[in-house]
Design a protein around this motif. Structure first.
Motif, short mmCIF file in Angstrom:
data_model
loop_
_atom_site.label_atom_id
_atom_site.label_comp_id
_atom_site.label_asym_id
_atom_site.label_seq_id
_atom_site.Cartn_x
_atom_site.Cartn_y
_atom_site.Cartn_z
N CYS A 93 -8.68 9.48 -3.68
CA CYS A 93 -7.31 9.90 -3.38
C CYS A 93 -7.11 11.38 -3.70
O CYS A 93 -6.40 12.08 -2.96
CB CYS A 93 -6.31 9.04 -4.14
SG CYS A 93 -6.22 7.33 -3.53
N ASN A 131 0.83 -1.22 0.00
CA ASN A 131 0.00 0.00 0.00
C ASN A 131 0.86 1.26 0.00
O ASN A 131 0.53 2.25 0.64
CB ASN A 131 -0.96 0.00 1.21
CG ASN A 131 -0.22 -0.18 2.54
OD1 ASN A 131 1.01 -0.11 2.59
ND2 ASN A 131 -0.98 -0.41 3.58
N ARG A 182 1.14 3.30 -2.28
CA ARG A 182 0.43 4.38 -2.94
C ARG A 182 -0.29 5.26 -1.93
O ARG A 182 -0.40 6.48 -2.11
CB ARG A 182 -0.54 3.84 -3.98
CG ARG A 182 -1.69 3.00 -3.44
CD ARG A 182 -2.36 2.22 -4.56
NE ARG A 182 -3.55 1.48 -4.12
CZ ARG A 182 -3.49 0.32 -3.48
NH1 ARG A 182 -2.32 -0.22 -3.16
NH2 ARG A 182 -4.61 -0.31 -3.14
N TYR A 183 -0.76 4.66 -0.84
CA TYR A 183 -1.48 5.45 0.15
C TYR A 183 -0.55 6.35 0.95
O TYR A 183 -0.95 7.42 1.41
CB TYR A 183 -2.28 4.54 1.08
CG TYR A 183 -3.37 3.77 0.37
CD1 TYR A 183 -4.18 4.38 -0.58
CD2 TYR A 183 -3.57 2.42 0.64
CE1 TYR A 183 -5.17 3.67 -1.24
CE2 TYR A 183 -4.57 1.71 -0.02
CZ TYR A 183 -5.36 2.34 -0.96
OH TYR A 183 -6.35 1.64 -1.62
N CYS A 186 -8.66 13.26 -0.94
CA CYS A 186 -7.85 13.25 0.29
C CYS A 186 -6.93 14.46 0.35
O CYS A 186 -6.80 15.10 1.41
CB CYS A 186 -7.02 11.96 0.36
SG CYS A 186 -7.98 10.51 0.83
N THR A 209 -2.00 6.20 -8.40
CA THR A 209 -3.30 5.56 -8.19
C THR A 209 -3.96 5.22 -9.52
O THR A 209 -3.84 5.96 -10.49
CB THR A 209 -4.25 6.45 -7.38
OG1 THR A 209 -4.51 7.66 -8.12
CG2 THR A 209 -3.66 6.81 -6.04
N GLU A 257 -9.50 4.44 -8.01
CA GLU A 257 -9.27 5.02 -6.68
C GLU A 257 -9.00 6.53 -6.74
O GLU A 257 -8.78 7.15 -5.70
CB GLU A 257 -8.07 4.34 -6.01
CG GLU A 257 -8.29 2.87 -5.72
CD GLU A 257 -7.10 2.22 -5.02
OE1 GLU A 257 -6.07 2.91 -4.81
OE2 GLU A 257 -7.18 1.03 -4.67
#
Length: 434
Positions: free
Chosen positions: A146, A17, A19-20, A149, A138, A142
């Motif tokens: 994102c 993860n 990417r997060y 965010c 992403t 998603e």
């Protein structure tokens, strides 16, 4: 020839993860960016009183930031396309942090004017760089959430700046508030520089996650993502780019009016003191943060059910702009401060819910890796709205029309912006044949 990735890779969630974390880092950057930007708005009543400045003069100082911010967008877009976001964000965060600290030394209208100009230059890379990071980190499925965010962290900075800065002003004075908030950005710059990597160069990303985030792209036999770049200046020849950029200018006019003047509005038009304003101004932004994240989830789920990107963006941005016009009008009609805060919160909520789409747009229409350039044009044209907003609103406030005059302009422009967003197409651009 390049090929799309296997469908199974497209459906399955990957191991990893990373990417997060990339999304978290740009979200944190935008939050700090807005903490430093909104600091001036919160300190506005104090600065006006200490230096004897009227609303028209404060409108000029608020707009001065956007003069340089806007003009810096085109070169920033080119730099991001060529060199990527790592060094751009490092330099920007360190730069705006130092300039914010310098604001604490200002002692005249002229001094404030020049630090506001410098702040605009140093903060310019923030949003185009964030769009660039999200676009390569992403997949489309998603991207709304994102993008929401990092965009919603503009509301987070705006939410926590009023009580924090009000407390700093009451405890240590307005000058110290700029020094402290500016120092936070400098610390962030070092953290970003030593933690960010592009997907292909990340030392610990899994092959599965790399494939997952590339699922919408054409990958060459050498393993690189195929891209068909469009020169920055040629982007102005695309009707879609012009329509969405003008619509974004109207969006930013509305957002900047309230982001710049809401603290003063609550004190001057609704009779709150500094401490009351700090907490009251926080409420609409908290509502906005929750609603923007909710919007990101809702629109990504709609995408998973088969909606096209164009359907998502037209619906989201149309809702944001039309809804804002309704609730701004009701704010003007409110008979009490409590009623005004309630309608401001509803305005911010529906505005942010739909605007979960607003910074996904450059990544949608840009060729792979070129969202910084599209984002630069988008923000260059768009920030003409932000540039004029504080100044025009300030002159209305100083006139017989007051805050209601400035807010009426917002309602009209919001409706026009809704129409432009709703007639635009959001498919990926291709280079025009010579």
């Amino acid at each position: 020839m390049g090929t799309k990735l296997d469908l199974n890779v497209e459906i399955m969630k990957p191991a990893g993860n990373k990417r997060y974390f990339a999304v978290f880092m740009v979200a944190l950057m935008v939050g700090i960016n807005y903490l430093d930007r909104v600091n001036f708005s919160v300190a506005t009543p104090t600065i006006m009183q200490e230096f004897g400045l009227d609303a028209g003069q404060m409108g000029i100082l608020m707009s001065a930031f956007f003069w340089s911010y806007t003009l810096t967008m085109l070169p920033i877009g080119g730099i991001l396309n060529k060199f990527g976001p790592k060094h751009a964000i490092t330099g920007a965060a360190a730069g705006w942090g130092l300039v914010t600290m310098l604001t604490g030394l200002a002692s005249s209208f002229t001094h404030f004017f020049w630090v506001r100009i410098l702040l605009g230059v140093t903060e310019a890379p923030g949003f185009p760089a964030s769009a660039r990071v999200v676009s390569v980190w992403t997949p489309i499925k998603e991207r709304t959430f994102c993008s929401a965010c990092f965009d919603c962290c503009a509301r987070v900075g705006s939410a926590f700046a009023p009580p924090l800065v009000a407390w700093l002003i009451l405890s240590y004075g307005w000058r110290a508030s700029f020094v402290i908030t500016g120092a936070i950005a400098v610390v962030y710059a070092f953290f970003w520089h030593f933690t960010y990597h592009e997907p292909d160069a990340h030392p610990t990303i899994t092959k599965e996650e790399l494939a997952y985030i590339r699922q919408d792209e054409i990958v060459t036999s050498e393993g690189a993502v195929e891209s068909k770049p469009i020169p920055m200046l040629k982007l102005f020849l695309y009707p879609t780019v012009l329509k969405i950029s003008i619509a974004y200018a109207l969006y930013l006019y509305v957002w900047t009016t309230f982001n710049s003047w809401m603290p003063a509005y609550l004190m001057q038009a609704r009779g709150l003191n500094l401490k009351q304003m700090g907490f009251a101004a926080m409420v609409p932004y908290i509502v906005a943060v929750v609603c923007e994240l909710l919007g990101g989830v809702v629109f990504d789920k709609w995408k998973a059910k088969g909606a096209t990107v164009t359907q998502l963006r037209r619906t989201g941005m149309g809702l944001a702009m039309l809804g804002s016009a309704v609730f701004i009008w009701l704010t003007m009609l409110a008979s009490t401060a409590t009623g005004a805060i309630m309608y401001l919160s509803l305005f911010m909520g529906i505005f942010a819910f739909g605007a979960s789409n607003v910074w996904a747009i450059p990544g949608d229409i840009a060729p792979y890796g070129q969202a910084g350039g599209v984002g630069g044009v988008y923000n260059f044209v768009g920030n003409f709205g932000a540039l004029f907003s504080p100044m025009v609103t300030g002159f209305f406030i100083a006139s017989k029309y007051g805050y209601n005059g400035g807010f009426t302009v917002c309602c009209i422009l919001a409706v026009i912006g809704a129409v432009l967003f709703m007639i635009s197409d959001y498919t990926r651009l291709s280079p025009k044949l010579a």
